[in-house]
Each structure stands twice: as C-alpha cells, then as structure tokens.
Design an enzyme around this catalytic site. Sequence first.
Site, PDB file in Angstrom:
ATOM      1  CG  ASN A   1      67.692  34.226  79.731  1.00  0.00           C
ATOM      2  OD1 ASN A   1      67.035  33.882  78.756  1.00  0.00           O
ATOM      3  ND2 ASN A   1      67.299  35.185  80.544  1.00  0.00           N
TER       4      ASN A   1
ATOM      5  CG  ASP B   1      63.294  20.127  71.722  1.00  0.00           C
ATOM      6  OD1 ASP B   1      62.793  20.185  70.584  1.00  0.00           O
ATOM      7  OD2 ASP B   1      63.682  21.137  72.343  1.00  0.00           O
TER       8      ASP B   1
ATOM      9  CG  MET C   1      62.737  26.337  81.247  1.00  0.00           C
ATOM     10  SD  MET C   1      62.730  24.538  81.396  1.00  0.00           S
ATOM     11  CE  MET C   1      64.398  24.119  80.932  1.00  0.00           C
TER      12      MET C   1
END
Length: 678
Positions: free
Chosen positions: A24, A134, A22
């Site tokens: 950097n 996650d 999604m």
Amino acid sequence: MRTGYTLSGRYRIIRALGEGGMANVYLAHDLILDRDVSVKLLRLDLRDDPSTIRRFQREALAATELVNPNIVQVYDVGEENGMQYLVMEYVEGTDLKAYIKAHFPIAYQEVIHIMEQILSAVQTAHEHNIIHRDLKPQNILIDQHKVAKITDFGIAVALSEHSLTQTNTVLGSVHYLSPEQARGGMATKKSDIYSLGIILYELLTGTVPFEGETAVSIALKHFQSEIPSVREIDPRIPQALENVVLKATAKRPEDRYTDAASMAADLKTSLSPKRAGEVKFTPAQDDDGETKVLPLSALSSLTPETAAAATQTTPQEKTATDSAPAKAAGKKGRKKTRHPRRRKFLLAGLVVLLLVAGILIGMALFRPQMTSVPSVAGRTEQVAKSRLTNAYLTVGKVHKTASATVKVHRAVRTEPRSGTQLKRQTVVDLWISTGPKRYQLADYQGDAYASTAAKLEALGFKVHRESVHSTSVPAGRIMQQSVQAGQKVVPAKTDITFTVSTGSETVTLADLTNKTKAQAQSYATNRNLNLAFDYAYSNDVAKGRVIKQSPGEGAVVQEGDEVTLTMSRGVESESSSSVDQFSVNVKIPFDDDSASESSSEDDSDDDSSSSSSSSASNLIQIYLRDQDHSLSTIYKQMTITSDTSVTLPFTVASGKSGAYKVVRDGHVIASDSHVTKN
C-alpha cells in the site's frame, strides 16, 4: 495505517495514495527534511511471506541503483515493528493510464516526448542489467510539468540473478506481455522493448491492441495474432511512426530494436518529412518448423518457385490423376449402372451437410451475445443510463462519489469499466459525482505551523502566513486562523491564512532617569513591559521622578519582562524617620472564562492588540495608597496566564494605614482599605 502515524519517528502519514497487490502507498511528510514523500508499506497479510519480502527488498535494491530524472527516486528503506517500507520521491500528478484517458487524442509530438523520457529511464535500467518486466501505463507517473517517471520495480530482476526459474517469469499485466513471456520463457531486455511498443500503441490509439474475456485469451493473442495497424484506427499517423510500433512489437525478439536507445533514436525522426515515403515495416520470415496457415491474401505475394512448390503434387497424386481418364473410359459402358449408387452418396452427403449446418446455426443461436461497456464519463445520469441500455446492458446500483474533475450529477465511471466485453443484459453499476470532496477544518490554534501547513497543502489548500509577536505564544505556533474550525470546504478552492507567533519582540531600553511615573508607565505600556517601583530619598532628583532603573539604559529585554524603577521621595526630613515600611503578599487567581471573553472582544482590534489577547491571559492592574502612591494611579500592570503571587511594598507614616486594589480584566477581584504593618 492511520493518518497521523509517524513512521520511525520521521515520516508522518497524511493519507493513502493507492493499494497494490504487494504493498500500500501513502503520502507522508518527512519531518526532518520538511518535504512530502511517498511511503510504500508491505501489506499486512504478506509480511510473513519470505518470497514477498525478498521481492519487496529486490525493488529497493533495483531502484536505489538507478539515478535518472525519469525514474522515481528511492530515499530510504526501513523496517518498524515487522513492517517493511520504502520511502520514495512523491510525484504529484497522475499515472499515464489516467493521463491518456483524460487527454486523448494526444498530439504526436507530445507522444514522442513522453516516450523519449520513458525510453531514457528504461535505457538506464538496462545499462545496469535490470529488466523492469512490468512496464505499463499504470507504472508510469506524469507530474504537473508533464515529466514522466517510471516506478514500481517490484518484479524487476537483475540478469545476474540465478534463483529465478522459468515458472515464475510471467508476471505483470497481460495486456503488455511479450510473446516470449506469454509462452513461459525468460524475460529479457527486449521483453521491455515489446511492452514499450504496446504503450506507444496505446498513446496513439487510446486503447490496447488485444482484448479478451480472460488473461489466457489475451496472452494467446500476443504470440499468435499480429498487432493491429494504428493507421487503420487513425490514418493521419505517419507510416514511419507506425513502423516504430511494429518493430518494437515484433513477435521474434531478434526483429525488435537492439536497445531502448535505438528505439528512441528511431522515434525522434519519425515525424521528419524525409521519412514521408517510408514503406511499412515487415519482420523477416523464419521457418521454425511450426505448422502455419497462409491467408488467401498471402498467395499473391508468393514467388513463382514458391507457388510451384505449394501447388506441386506427389507422385501418388499424379498417378491417380493420370489414370482417371483411362478408368473413366474403361467404365463408360457401366456408367448407367452407377447412377443409383451415386445418388445415394449425394443424398448422404446432403444429409451430413444439413446436420453440420444445423449444428453451426444452433451454436450461433445459443452462444452468448456479447457487448462492450460504453464510456459514460462526464455525461448526465440520464444520458449515462440511456447509453448503457442502448448497449443492451442492465443499469444496476447508482453510487455517489466525490470527484475533483467531474461536475456534480455527472457520471464518473462504471463498474465493470468502459471497454469491458460482457454478455448482454449484464448488470453494470454507475458512479455519479457529488462534486469535489469537502474537508472539515479543525481548530489549529496552538499547533505547529510547519506541519499543519504541509498537511493542508497536501490536501490542496492554499496556505498563507502572517507573523506577529507574542509574549504568551511560543514561536512557530498558530494563534489565529482565517477560516473557522468546523467548516466544510473544498480544499482546491480554499485559501486559509494563519496568524503565527514569532515569539516576544526585543526592546532596547531607553534612559528613564528623571522621568515621572506617568512618563515611565506610558513608555512601558507602548513596549509591552512590566514596571516595578522602589523608593528612596534623594537630594538631587525631585520627588516623583526616576532616580535609577534596572536593567539600565541600552539593555536588551524581551516583551513582557519587568523593569524596576527607583523613584525619588525628595529630600529626607526629620519627620521622614517616623514612617513604617512593610510588604504585603497578594495571590491573584487566573480566570479562564475572563481570558476567553477578552479574546473574543478583541478579535476586531488591530494586529498589536490581537497578538496579546488572542491567547488565554488576564490583564492585571494594581493600585496602591501609601506615602508614595495614590489609588487613582496604577502602581503595576501585567498579564498573567496562571495563578500569580505579587509582593506589594508600603511606606506609611507611623500609626497610619495603606490600601490596595487588584483589577482583573476590568473587574475588582481583591482590595483592602486598611493595611498596616501588623
């Protein structure tokens, strides 16, 4: 984003830290608070996707609500030129996945310490009704002091959020996915508990419990297969510690810990001698109506009633069984006539059996044979190639890569990575270390010390500072560097010292009245002051001595400032009135080449000389000849950094002439031996 770009006029990008699905992440320096930070920048190809922007903003909202020493802190959220970004705490270290790989096997006490920190952070998130969803070692950072910090709340969701549907709940890494998420169900707090159990399993064994060729096959194992025993991998692991893994990874959420705090409390006492005789944890059985196959080993644990129920026959089966002897007796006389037919059935069955066996053998022969990529990290290139060949793999391209942790000419990694299941003879590329990455130093003279030091320290340099006074270099700017520009060095093994200007030193003027010109010039030279002279007759002060000074005694001036001294001509006589007084303007050009040569010659001098010569400047000495001066003594000495004009005063007897000479860095550049009033 390029290095050196300043985001919102505050966060200067130093280097890239990593790339995600999604966003950097970059290392940046906060110019206002003078600290390093991490900047997460939404990827360019996702900036027009409203759902991704909402997810990115959700991360900011989730993280800003959480205050815990084991959660990466969010400092700032912003947008510039359509770029969504987060500014977060910079954790200097590695992620837990790399930490396990580098330090395995890890002491059980250290495993518990790491997990207690992670559980503390998850408990804080759950108390705010935020589920991470996650949790995996790649999202847990370990700093240099072994403090664990959870990051990446990009798919975290508050329980009160109603817009999330069943179809988009299966997010995150499949290796750490709970069974209910694998089935497509809604994630809960106990889904995070399951992921924590898998992380604990990996800390204890160095690997994840389930592997597969596809993500789907791994997800199926999470809700179909039991978690492998950690004690079978390492029998030294106490049963109490394995029980923590088993309870956290129970298939049914209700069999898991009620919250992260309960898991932490159980984990804390898992090494206690009081729990040495603990039995293996077994979750409660629940008949949910699904068809289940009992393994043979389970039959021994059945109760008599259960065994009877399992072996009980139906009335139809009983009738058929009871009538069998009667039928056999009734047909005894016809037994001989049945033999040929029975042989046919036996032959047919044998043919079918052979066909099935042939099909199974054919499938086994033609099914691709699999192998696992071996770990070759730290091995020599030859040994690494041999290991790959021995594992029935083909060595592909050999790449060179810099590494700060792996010695030169030794293997860093393979691609695909070690542990991956592949068909035999698959091509595997190899990366060989060229040693630590070297960095080419620039010329930092004239740059600001603070930002330069921060950038180099972020790269691994040890930066030192020496401060000196300078009249020509602004405070805080670099005057010299100990390592020459253009050199390629290893940052972690290099110390660099910068000589930094503190600006001009202040001088408190002494009383110079009644001093000779030579004495006054010596005083000024030692304190880096410039002198200018006026002349007047005096009945009280002897000729050639100072009558007064400006600024006066006790005044505070900067190095390089000018002090004007009024010198005595002695007692005025009748002949004194027949003199001419006039001034001559002389322009002195600045010479860059001369300044550079002067700087290089002075490199070996002491600090005081280097501070005045390390910058680009010319040393100017002016000599006068008139009634008050001689060409053998300096009238005025100063340093210039650009073209400069000076006014030279002359006092000569009527009909006579004066003279002057200008010397720049030891070379005469202007002179006139016949200067008159006209």
